[in-house]
Motif scaffolding. Structure first.
Motif, mmCIF file in Angstrom:
data_model
loop_
_atom_site.group_PDB
_atom_site.id
_atom_site.type_symbol
_atom_site.label_atom_id
_atom_site.label_comp_id
_atom_site.label_asym_id
_atom_site.label_seq_id
_atom_site.Cartn_x
_atom_site.Cartn_y
_atom_site.Cartn_z
ATOM 1 N N MET A 1 49.529 8.990 19.744
ATOM 2 C CA MET A 1 50.393 9.986 19.172
ATOM 3 C C MET A 1 51.538 9.340 18.395
ATOM 4 N N TYR A 2 52.166 8.328 18.958
ATOM 5 C CA TYR A 2 53.261 7.641 18.285
ATOM 6 C C TYR A 2 52.756 6.320 17.714
ATOM 7 N N ALA A 3 53.133 6.022 16.474
ATOM 8 C CA ALA A 3 52.749 4.754 15.875
ATOM 9 C C ALA A 3 53.422 3.603 16.616
ATOM 10 N N ASN A 4 54.658 3.819 17.062
ATOM 11 C CA ASN A 4 55.393 2.799 17.785
ATOM 12 C C ASN A 4 55.774 3.363 19.154
ATOM 13 N N PRO A 5 55.269 2.775 20.235
ATOM 14 C CA PRO A 5 55.585 3.286 21.577
ATOM 15 C C PRO A 5 57.084 3.295 21.892
ATOM 16 N N LYS A 6 57.863 2.481 21.198
ATOM 17 C CA LYS A 6 59.306 2.463 21.440
ATOM 18 C C LYS A 6 59.976 3.752 20.967
ATOM 19 N N ASP A 7 59.285 4.546 20.144
ATOM 20 C CA ASP A 7 59.839 5.805 19.649
ATOM 21 C C ASP A 7 59.752 6.934 20.671
#
Length: 67
Positions: A1-7
């Motif tokens: 779902m998120y390109a960057n898990p930190k988001d």
């Protein structure tokens, strides 16, 4: 779902408002077409950015004066 898990937002903060503050936050969020929590998050982040910019500018002036 998120390109960057930190988001992914996983950190929560409990905020207590009185009735008037809550109504103001709800009205401002509705006026801007946002959820109250998202609106308050954006408001806080903008305030933090302004504080950081003001502190950075003040520190730079002090360092120039000291040099």
């Amino acid at each position: 779902m998120y390109a960057n898990p930190k988001d992914i937002r996983t950190k929560r903060v409990n905020l207590s408002l009185n009735e008037v503050e809550d109504r103001m936050a709800e009205a401002a969020a509705e006026f801007n077409g946002m959820q109250k929590s998202a609106f308050l998050r954006e408001l806080i982040l903008e305030g933090l950015e302004r504080m950081h910019a003001a502190n950075s500018q003040g520190g730079a002036a002090e360092m120039r004066a000291a040099a």
